[in-house]
Design a protein around this motif. Structure first.
Motif, PDB file in Angstrom:
ATOM      1  N   ASP A  68       0.796  -1.223   0.000  1.00  0.00           N
ATOM      2  CA  ASP A  68       0.000   0.000   0.000  1.00  0.00           C
ATOM      3  C   ASP A  68       0.831   1.277   0.000  1.00  0.00           C
ATOM      4  N   GLU A  69       2.132   1.176   0.040  1.00  0.00           N
ATOM      5  CA  GLU A  69       2.961   2.376  -0.049  1.00  0.00           C
ATOM      6  C   GLU A  69       3.651   2.427  -1.410  1.00  0.00           C
ATOM      7  N   ASP A  70       4.158   3.597  -1.760  1.00  0.00           N
ATOM      8  CA  ASP A  70       4.807   3.749  -3.061  1.00  0.00           C
ATOM      9  C   ASP A  70       6.097   2.945  -3.138  1.00  0.00           C
ATOM     10  N   ILE A  71       6.366   2.419  -4.309  1.00  0.00           N
ATOM     11  CA  ILE A  71       7.552   1.623  -4.604  1.00  0.00           C
ATOM     12  C   ILE A  71       8.320   2.329  -5.718  1.00  0.00           C
ATOM     13  N   ASP A  72       9.630   2.468  -5.547  1.00  0.00           N
ATOM     14  CA  ASP A  72      10.463   3.053  -6.601  1.00  0.00           C
ATOM     15  C   ASP A  72      11.017   1.987  -7.542  1.00  0.00           C
ATOM     16  N   LEU A  73      11.486   0.881  -6.956  1.00  0.00           N
ATOM     17  CA  LEU A  73      12.162  -0.163  -7.725  1.00  0.00           C
ATOM     18  C   LEU A  73      11.678  -1.519  -7.243  1.00  0.00           C
ATOM     19  N   VAL A  74      11.496  -2.438  -8.170  1.00  0.00           N
ATOM     20  CA  VAL A  74      11.138  -3.812  -7.834  1.00  0.00           C
ATOM     21  C   VAL A  74      12.359  -4.679  -8.094  1.00  0.00           C
ATOM     22  N   ASN A  75      12.843  -5.340  -7.032  1.00  0.00           N
ATOM     23  CA  ASN A  75      14.003  -6.226  -7.116  1.00  0.00           C
ATOM     24  C   ASN A  75      13.491  -7.658  -7.032  1.00  0.00           C
ATOM     25  N   VAL A  76      13.913  -8.502  -7.974  1.00  0.00           N
ATOM     26  CA  VAL A  76      13.308  -9.829  -8.130  1.00  0.00           C
ATOM     27  C   VAL A  76      14.286 -10.951  -7.786  1.00  0.00           C
ATOM     28  N   PHE A  77      13.883 -11.772  -6.815  1.00  0.00           N
ATOM     29  CA  PHE A  77      14.586 -12.995  -6.428  1.00  0.00           C
ATOM     30  C   PHE A  77      13.658 -14.183  -6.681  1.00  0.00           C
ATOM     31  N   ARG A  78      13.227 -14.360  -7.904  1.00  0.00           N
ATOM     32  CA  ARG A  78      12.400 -15.488  -8.293  1.00  0.00           C
ATOM     33  C   ARG A  78      13.056 -16.124  -9.518  1.00  0.00           C
ATOM     34  N   PRO A  79      12.739 -17.381  -9.809  1.00  0.00           N
ATOM     35  CA  PRO A  79      13.324 -18.017 -10.988  1.00  0.00           C
ATOM     36  C   PRO A  79      12.973 -17.261 -12.271  1.00  0.00           C
ATOM     37  N   SER A  80      13.825 -17.390 -13.270  1.00  0.00           N
ATOM     38  CA  SER A  80      13.574 -16.736 -14.561  1.00  0.00           C
ATOM     39  C   SER A  80      12.197 -17.074 -15.106  1.00  0.00           C
ATOM     40  N   SER A  81      11.741 -18.307 -14.880  1.00  0.00           N
ATOM     41  CA  SER A  81      10.427 -18.719 -15.385  1.00  0.00           C
ATOM     42  C   SER A  81       9.273 -17.951 -14.741  1.00  0.00           C
ATOM     43  N   GLU A  82       9.508 -17.325 -13.583  1.00  0.00           N
ATOM     44  CA  GLU A  82       8.480 -16.548 -12.898  1.00  0.00           C
ATOM     45  C   GLU A  82       8.705 -15.042 -13.029  1.00  0.00           C
ATOM     46  N   ALA A  83       9.834 -14.655 -13.593  1.00  0.00           N
ATOM     47  CA  ALA A  83      10.187 -13.234 -13.642  1.00  0.00           C
ATOM     48  C   ALA A  83       9.188 -12.421 -14.461  1.00  0.00           C
ATOM     49  N   GLY A  84       8.721 -12.972 -15.565  1.00  0.00           N
ATOM     50  CA  GLY A  84       7.802 -12.241 -16.433  1.00  0.00           C
ATOM     51  C   GLY A  84       6.536 -11.801 -15.730  1.00  0.00           C
ATOM     52  N   GLU A  85       5.967 -12.668 -14.890  1.00  0.00           N
ATOM     53  CA  GLU A  85       4.739 -12.285 -14.193  1.00  0.00           C
ATOM     54  C   GLU A  85       5.013 -11.208 -13.143  1.00  0.00           C
ATOM     55  N   VAL A  86       6.201 -11.223 -12.538  1.00  0.00           N
ATOM     56  CA  VAL A  86       6.559 -10.165 -11.584  1.00  0.00           C
ATOM     57  C   VAL A  86       6.742  -8.846 -12.335  1.00  0.00           C
ATOM     58  N   VAL A  87       7.405  -8.903 -13.481  1.00  0.00           N
ATOM     59  CA  VAL A  87       7.596  -7.704 -14.294  1.00  0.00           C
ATOM     60  C   VAL A  87       6.241  -7.143 -14.731  1.00  0.00           C
ATOM     61  N   ASP A  88       5.329  -8.012 -15.132  1.00  0.00           N
ATOM     62  CA  ASP A  88       3.995  -7.548 -15.527  1.00  0.00           C
ATOM     63  C   ASP A  88       3.278  -6.878 -14.360  1.00  0.00           C
ATOM     64  N   ALA A  89       3.430  -7.403 -13.154  1.00  0.00           N
ATOM     65  CA  ALA A  89       2.824  -6.781 -11.976  1.00  0.00           C
ATOM     66  C   ALA A  89       3.460  -5.409 -11.704  1.00  0.00           C
ATOM     67  N   ALA A  90       4.759  -5.298 -11.940  1.00  0.00           N
ATOM     68  CA  ALA A  90       5.441  -4.011 -11.769  1.00  0.00           C
ATOM     69  C   ALA A  90       4.950  -3.003 -12.805  1.00  0.00           C
ATOM     70  N   ILE A  91       4.782  -3.454 -14.033  1.00  0.00           N
ATOM     71  CA  ILE A  91       4.264  -2.584 -15.098  1.00  0.00           C
ATOM     72  C   ILE A  91       2.852  -2.121 -14.744  1.00  0.00           C
ATOM     73  N   GLU A  92       2.032  -3.040 -14.254  1.00  0.00           N
ATOM     74  CA  GLU A  92       0.661  -2.689 -13.853  1.00  0.00           C
ATOM     75  C   GLU A  92       0.670  -1.607 -12.780  1.00  0.00           C
ATOM     76  N   ARG A  93       1.535  -1.765 -11.785  1.00  0.00           N
ATOM     77  CA  ARG A  93       1.643  -0.739 -10.732  1.00  0.00           C
ATOM     78  C   ARG A  93       2.100   0.590 -11.311  1.00  0.00           C
TER      79      ARG A  93
END
Length: 140
Positions: A68-93
């Motif tokens: 619920d607070e603002d985020i400047d950068l999203v740092n990802v520690f998930r497998p490459s196979s899951e990275a795309g969905e995290v990136v999409d969530a970051a784009i959505e935000r």
């Protein structure tokens, strides 16, 4: 846009609120030690891990959308196979909340398709680089 040079990395290190997706509560793991390093260097770390209520003394969230607070950068520690969905969530935000400015995939994590989507959305993007190593190299 994909980040490759030290000057642009320096700009990313000025982003102070970092959501760490896959942040670990287990000391000794990179996904714990690198966010702890970030905290020691003055960054606000927001853990995103659905299996913990708290990590590194901070409230942990189930997903990026739950933060619920603002985020400047999203740092990802998930497998490459899951990275795309995290990136999409970051784009959505970035598009709905206008807060995320960049995405960083840790060393060994890459997704070129997600990089292209992030670039098209106007987000800075780093992949396959360790935040701690690059911070120490660029900032000192």
């Amino acid at each position: 846009m994909p980040i490759t040079n030290s000057d642009t990395l320096q700009d990313l290190f000025e982003l102070k609120t970092i959501a760490v997706v896959g942040c670990s509560a287990t000391p000794g793991k990179a996904a714990h030690e690198i966010p702890a390093y970030m905290q020691r260097h003055g960054y606000r770390v927001i853990p995103v891990n659905p299996f913990h209520d708290e990590v590194l003394g901070e409230k942990a969230y189930d997903s990026l959308a739950d933060v619920d607070e603002d985020i400047d950068l999203v740092n990802v520690f998930r497998p490459s196979s899951e990275a795309g969905e995290v990136v999409d969530a970051a784009i959505e935000r970035a598009q709905t909340r206008d807060d995320v400015k960049a995405v960083w995939l840790q060393l060994g994590i890459r997704d070129n398709d997600a990089a292209a989507r992030a670039d098209a959305a106007g987000l800075d993007y780093v992949q396959n680089k360790c935040y701690k190593v690059e911070h120490a190299r660029v900032v000192g």
